[in-house]
Structure formats: structure tokens, C-alpha cells
Design a protein around this motif. Structure first.
Motif, PDB file in Angstrom:
ATOM      1  N   VAL A   1      -4.091  38.897   9.813  1.00 40.44           N
ATOM      2  CA  VAL A   1      -5.450  38.712  10.361  1.00 40.44           C
ATOM      3  C   VAL A   1      -5.405  37.782  11.568  1.00 40.44           C
ATOM      4  O   VAL A   1      -5.996  38.068  12.617  1.00 40.44           O
ATOM      5  CB  VAL A   1      -6.397  38.152   9.279  1.00 40.44           C
ATOM      6  CG1 VAL A   1      -7.751  37.779   9.892  1.00 40.44           C
ATOM      7  CG2 VAL A   1      -6.586  39.171   8.153  1.00 40.44           C
ATOM      8  N   TRP A   2      -4.711  36.660  11.419  1.00 40.48           N
ATOM      9  CA  TRP A   2      -4.658  35.680  12.516  1.00 40.48           C
ATOM     10  C   TRP A   2      -3.975  36.266  13.761  1.00 40.48           C
ATOM     11  O   TRP A   2      -4.406  36.022  14.884  1.00 40.48           O
ATOM     12  CB  TRP A   2      -3.907  34.420  12.065  1.00 40.48           C
ATOM     13  CG  TRP A   2      -4.628  33.629  11.014  1.00 40.48           C
ATOM     14  CD1 TRP A   2      -5.963  33.656  10.727  1.00 40.48           C
ATOM     15  CD2 TRP A   2      -4.039  32.712  10.089  1.00 40.48           C
ATOM     16  NE1 TRP A   2      -6.261  32.807   9.684  1.00 40.48           N
ATOM     17  CE2 TRP A   2      -5.102  32.206   9.265  1.00 40.48           C
ATOM     18  CE3 TRP A   2      -2.754  32.249   9.848  1.00 40.48           C
ATOM     19  CZ2 TRP A   2      -4.889  31.274   8.254  1.00 40.48           C
ATOM     20  CZ3 TRP A   2      -2.538  31.319   8.852  1.00 40.48           C
ATOM     21  CH2 TRP A   2      -3.599  30.839   8.058  1.00 40.48           C
ATOM     22  N   THR A   3      -2.914  37.050  13.553  1.00 44.54           N
ATOM     23  CA  THR A   3      -2.189  37.648  14.680  1.00 44.54           C
ATOM     24  C   THR A   3      -3.076  38.619  15.447  1.00 44.54           C
ATOM     25  O   THR A   3      -3.150  38.577  16.685  1.00 44.54           O
ATOM     26  CB  THR A   3      -0.919  38.368  14.188  1.00 44.54           C
ATOM     27  OG1 THR A   3      -0.066  37.422  13.534  1.00 44.54           O
ATOM     28  CG2 THR A   3      -0.179  39.020  15.343  1.00 44.54           C
ATOM     29  N   LEU A   4      -3.788  39.491  14.716  1.00 43.89           N
ATOM     30  CA  LEU A   4      -4.663  40.462  15.376  1.00 43.89           C
ATOM     31  C   LEU A   4      -5.828  39.762  16.067  1.00 43.89           C
ATOM     32  O   LEU A   4      -6.216  40.131  17.182  1.00 43.89           O
ATOM     33  CB  LEU A   4      -5.194  41.485  14.362  1.00 43.89           C
ATOM     34  CG  LEU A   4      -6.092  42.572  14.962  1.00 43.89           C
ATOM     35  CD1 LEU A   4      -5.317  43.423  15.971  1.00 43.89           C
ATOM     36  CD2 LEU A   4      -6.680  43.466  13.863  1.00 43.89           C
ATOM     37  N   ALA A   5      -6.387  38.762  15.398  1.00 40.43           N
ATOM     38  CA  ALA A   5      -7.513  38.021  15.978  1.00 40.43           C
ATOM     39  C   ALA A   5      -7.114  37.411  17.318  1.00 40.43           C
ATOM     40  O   ALA A   5      -7.889  37.424  18.282  1.00 40.43           O
ATOM     41  CB  ALA A   5      -7.976  36.935  15.009  1.00 40.43           C
ATOM     42  N   LYS A   6      -5.889  36.912  17.380  1.00 40.16           N
ATOM     43  CA  LYS A   6      -5.399  36.305  18.620  1.00 40.16           C
ATOM     44  C   LYS A   6      -5.195  37.375  19.692  1.00 40.16           C
ATOM     45  O   LYS A   6      -5.564  37.190  20.861  1.00 40.16           O
ATOM     46  CB  LYS A   6      -4.093  35.567  18.340  1.00 40.16           C
ATOM     47  CG  LYS A   6      -3.597  34.742  19.504  1.00 40.16           C
ATOM     48  CD  LYS A   6      -2.364  33.920  19.112  1.00 40.16           C
ATOM     49  CE  LYS A   6      -1.883  33.072  20.292  1.00 40.16           C
ATOM     50  NZ  LYS A   6      -0.686  32.269  19.929  1.00 40.16           N
ATOM     51  N   GLU A   7      -4.608  38.521  19.294  1.00 43.52           N
ATOM     52  CA  GLU A   7      -4.352  39.605  20.245  1.00 43.52           C
ATOM     53  C   GLU A   7      -5.643  40.126  20.862  1.00 43.52           C
ATOM     54  O   GLU A   7      -5.699  40.458  22.044  1.00 43.52           O
ATOM     55  CB  GLU A   7      -3.612  40.756  19.545  1.00 43.52           C
ATOM     56  CG  GLU A   7      -2.162  40.458  19.229  1.00 43.52           C
ATOM     57  CD  GLU A   7      -1.511  41.573  18.417  1.00 43.52           C
ATOM     58  OE1 GLU A   7      -2.205  42.585  18.138  1.00 43.52           O
ATOM     59  OE2 GLU A   7      -0.320  41.432  18.071  1.00 43.52           O
ATOM     60  N   LEU A   8      -6.702  40.203  20.050  1.00 44.18           N
ATOM     61  CA  LEU A   8      -7.979  40.765  20.503  1.00 44.18           C
ATOM     62  C   LEU A   8      -8.933  39.697  21.033  1.00 44.18           C
ATOM     63  O   LEU A   8     -10.087  39.996  21.341  1.00 44.18           O
ATOM     64  CB  LEU A   8      -8.650  41.533  19.362  1.00 44.18           C
ATOM     65  CG  LEU A   8      -7.868  42.739  18.810  1.00 44.18           C
ATOM     66  CD1 LEU A   8      -8.646  43.407  17.675  1.00 44.18           C
ATOM     67  CD2 LEU A   8      -7.579  43.746  19.918  1.00 44.18           C
ATOM     68  N   ASN A   9      -8.429  38.450  21.107  1.00 46.44           N
ATOM     69  CA  ASN A   9      -9.262  37.335  21.584  1.00 46.44           C
ATOM     70  C   ASN A   9     -10.551  37.195  20.770  1.00 46.44           C
ATOM     71  O   ASN A   9     -11.637  36.998  21.319  1.00 46.44           O
ATOM     72  CB  ASN A   9      -9.608  37.503  23.068  1.00 46.44           C
ATOM     73  CG  ASN A   9      -8.388  37.392  23.949  1.00 46.44           C
ATOM     74  OD1 ASN A   9      -7.556  36.508  23.745  1.00 46.44           O
ATOM     75  ND2 ASN A   9      -8.268  38.288  24.918  1.00 46.44           N
TER      76      ASN A   9
ATOM     77  N   LEU B   1      -9.656  34.255   7.681  1.00 46.15           N
ATOM     78  CA  LEU B   1      -9.968  33.432   8.857  1.00 46.15           C
ATOM     79  C   LEU B   1     -10.345  32.013   8.469  1.00 46.15           C
ATOM     80  O   LEU B   1     -10.139  31.069   9.233  1.00 46.15           O
ATOM     81  CB  LEU B   1     -11.111  34.072   9.658  1.00 46.15           C
ATOM     82  CG  LEU B   1     -10.766  35.370  10.409  1.00 46.15           C
ATOM     83  CD1 LEU B   1     -12.027  36.019  10.958  1.00 46.15           C
ATOM     84  CD2 LEU B   1      -9.771  35.093  11.540  1.00 46.15           C
ATOM     85  N   ASN B   2     -10.906  31.873   7.269  1.00 46.17           N
ATOM     86  CA  ASN B   2     -11.288  30.546   6.781  1.00 46.17           C
ATOM     87  C   ASN B   2     -10.205  29.896   5.923  1.00 46.17           C
ATOM     88  O   ASN B   2     -10.469  28.905   5.234  1.00 46.17           O
ATOM     89  CB  ASN B   2     -12.594  30.645   5.988  1.00 46.17           C
ATOM     90  CG  ASN B   2     -13.801  30.837   6.883  1.00 46.17           C
ATOM     91  OD1 ASN B   2     -14.157  29.956   7.663  1.00 46.17           O
ATOM     92  ND2 ASN B   2     -14.424  32.007   6.790  1.00 46.17           N
ATOM     93  N   ASP B   3      -8.982  30.498   5.964  1.00 48.70           N
ATOM     94  CA  ASP B   3      -7.819  29.922   5.271  1.00 48.70           C
ATOM     95  C   ASP B   3      -8.069  29.752   3.771  1.00 48.70           C
ATOM     96  O   ASP B   3      -7.661  28.763   3.167  1.00 48.70           O
ATOM     97  CB  ASP B   3      -7.452  28.571   5.900  1.00 48.70           C
ATOM     98  CG  ASP B   3      -6.036  28.135   5.544  1.00 48.70           C
ATOM     99  OD1 ASP B   3      -5.242  28.999   5.149  1.00 48.70           O
ATOM    100  OD2 ASP B   3      -5.748  26.931   5.634  1.00 48.70           O
ATOM    101  N   SER B   4      -8.733  30.745   3.167  1.00 49.29           N
ATOM    102  CA  SER B   4      -9.041  30.667   1.737  1.00 49.29           C
ATOM    103  C   SER B   4      -7.767  30.752   0.898  1.00 49.29           C
ATOM    104  O   SER B   4      -6.851  31.521   1.205  1.00 49.29           O
ATOM    105  CB  SER B   4      -9.989  31.804   1.338  1.00 49.29           C
ATOM    106  OG  SER B   4     -10.110  31.885  -0.070  1.00 49.29           O
TER     107      SER B   4
END
Length: 335
Positions: A39-47, A25-28
Motif C-alpha cells: 500500500v505504501w509503495t503504490l501510494a508513493k508512486e501515485l503521489n 495507511l494508518n499503520d494498524s
């Protein structure tokens, strides 16, 4: 009531560790692009919405950067700030802006106040009133720092500038091609590398074309518009140059006013050219030939470099990023 989506939930859904989710999430740089995208796709789906306060406490980051500049009202700096803010938003950062008004004491006071953990890094364009290299030599060891436009040379820091020497050489040649043989120079930023590079480009172009450059044709900038107007009028009256090359846009209004008050027609009697990011340059009468710097891009590049430092990413080997300015020919040079 629906359960709030947190990092733990994302980790469970993806069957990876909480630490991996946090870093993604912190683009490490430690996490692969494939995993980041999952991670980014799921985070977006789950708001998923990060908790900035908790995140900042864990990381000891303020999620804030400071921009220290001479003046917000200057067209170049207002555009640079837009570029900086665009990149900062992508990283979820806030931007604090400090104006020095060309005062070296204010500049030092502001930057010293930022060393107590108020910001994660600083983007700065230094004051032209005094050369203060020693102070910045120590400062770059204390906080992530990127210079843009007005920089100090020989420092271990990223510097984003433009091709000041080359474009000043090209602009002087343009005036020569327009038939000018007595080109006066309105000299700003004389204490800084940018100002010195512009002046050197002007001098070398004259030398290349066998034209003598006299000290009497150089007017140095004063922090007083009325005084600058007076000096330009004296220059025009006493030495009768056929062109005015202004190294900063603060000379534009005094130059036009001086010509008008002395009943000199631009470009027939005297041609005028200036470094400037004024959007109204084309609306002046006559429209002004300008050297326009890529101010927005300079801000973006400076911010990108700072966030690479803050995220421990590999910087390019070249710490001096040089962007190209553009000579825009209009009516004030008449050819």
C-alpha cells in the motif's frame, strides 16, 4: 485534468478492500507488514495525499497531541520537545505546547481544557510546586497520558525517566574521589520522585563512604534567583563546604556568582557539579562538570509510547522506561 488519487483508487489497483488500505495507511497492527508495504509503495508512486479533514472526521481523531511542561526555555525540555515532535511528524500529528511555569493551578486548568476532545493524548512533565497525585490518578482514566522526567509513582500510566538515584550516587562518589569530604547539596524538585531519588543517591553515597550528611549543608530551591544566591553565600560563609552538588540547573548561575562574589576559586576552594543539559556548560569558566540527561531520547520514547496507545498497539509489559544519564567530568571538579 488528472483524477485525484484516493483510497478507493489504491484499493482497486491492489485488489484489496478500502478498509484494508485505510488501516494500512494508518499503520494498524491488524495489517501485515507485507500488505502495508504494498500500500505504501503504490501510494508513493501515485503521489497519494490523504485528506486530513475527512480522515479526522471518520476516525474522530484530532491528529493533535499536547505537551504540558513547566518551561520551554529550560534546556532539558526544549530538547525533549524536539524528540516528541520528531515522532509526532512520523504519525502526521501536530503538537500543542503548554507551559505551566511550575504553577499547579495552571497545570490542572490546561489539562482539564484538553479533555473536551481538543487532543488525542497528552505528554506531561509535572510541576514541582506541589504533589498532586490524586488529580492524575483520575486523569489517566479519561485520556491517553504518558509522563516523562517528572512523574508520579504508583499510577497506571507509562513513565519515561532517567536513573536519577544511580547517577546522583555516582556523581557524589566522583566528588569524594576528588578529595571532597564536606559536600553541600542544592536541592530542587523536592516534592517529586526525581528530586527525592537524586537526594537519596547523594545521601547513600556519603553513607557508603562514612561521611556524615548534615542538614546545614542542604539548600532548598526557591523560585527567586537572588534568594538562591543569598542562601548559597550563607552556606559557603557559615559552613565552608568543599563541594556544591546541584540537583537542578537553575542553581548553576547562583552557585558560580556566589563563589565569585566571595572570592572562592572553583575548583581549588570549592568544587561544583550539577544536573544540566546546558550546551554552554563547557564554555563556563571553569567548564562545568554535569550530569546530562538524554532529553531528546526521553521525548522520543515518551512519544512512541503515546502513539502505541493511540494506535491500540501492544505496549511493552514494563510501563517504567528508565534511560541512563551521563556524568561528564570537566574543570569545575578538578580531577
Amino acid at each position: 485534468m488528472a483524477e485525484a488519487v484516493n483510497i478507493k483508487r489504491l484499493a482497486q489497483e491492489l485488489n484489496i478492500s478500502i478498509a484494508t488500505v485505510s488501516k494500512a495507511l494508518n499503520d494498524s497492527y491488524e495489517i501485515s507488514l507485507k500488505t502495508k508495504n504494498r500500500v505504501w509503495t503504490l501510494a508513493k508512486e501515485l503521489n497519494y495525499t490523504p485528506n486530513p479533514a475527512a480522515s479526522n472526521l471518520r476516525s474522530h481523531k484530532t491528529k493533535t497531541v499536547a505537551v504540558v511542561i513547566p518551561c520551554v526555555a529550560n534546556n532539558f525540555f526544549s530538547l525533549s520537545i524536539k524528540g516528541i515532535e520528531e515522532i509526532a511528524r512520523q504519525y502526521g500529528y501536530h503538537v500543542l505546547i503548554y507551559q505551566t511555569h511550575e504553577n499547579i493551578e495552571a497545570e490542572v486548568s490546561f489539562t482539564n481544557s484538553l479533555l473536551n476532545g481538543r487532543v488525542d493524548g497528552i505528554l506531561t512533565s509535572v510541576s514541582s510546586s506541589e504533589y498532586n497525585s490524586e488529580y492524575y490518578t483520575n486523569l489517566v482514566k479519561k485520556i491517553p497520558l504518558v509522563f516523562f522526567d517528572r512523574v508520579y509513582e504508583n499510577l497506571d500510566a507509562v513513565k519515561v525517566t532517567t536513573d536519577d538515584y544511580e547517577i546522583a550516587f555516582q556523581a557524589t562518589e566522583h566528588l569524594i574521589e576528588c578529595g571532597c569530604t564536606k559536600i553541600a547539596y542544592l536541592y530542587g524538585l523536592e516534592n517529586l520522585p526525581a528530586g527525592k531519588a537524586r537526594f537519596a543517591g547523594y545521601l547513600d553515597a556519603l553513607k557508603t563512604h562514612g561521611i556524615n550528611a548534615g542538614d546545614q549543608l542542604v539548600v532548598k530551591y526557591q523560585d527567586d534567583e537572588e534568594l538562591n544566591l543569598q542562601h548559597i553565600k550563607e552556606l559557603l560563609r557559615n559552613y565552608k563546604p568543599d563541594a556544591l552538588f546541584s540537583s537542578i540547573e537553575e542553581f548553576i548561575i547562583p552557585a558560580y556568582c556566589a563563589c565569585r562574589e566571595m572570592d572562592l576559586k572553583i575548583p581549588n576552594d570549592v568544587k561544583v557539579l550539577s544536573f544540566s543539559n546546558l550546551s554552554t556548560a563547557k564554555l563556563l569558566s571553569p567548564s562545568l562538570t554535569t550530569i546530562t540527561q538524554p532529553a531528546f531520547e526521553i521525548g522520543r520514547e515518551a512519544a512512541k509510547s503515546l502513539f502505541k496507545i493511540l494506535n491500540n498497539k501492544q505496549l511493552d509489559d514494563e510501563q517504567n522506561i528508565i534511560l541512563k544519564s551521563m556524568l561528564i567530568k570537566r574543570e569545575s571538579t578538578g580531577c
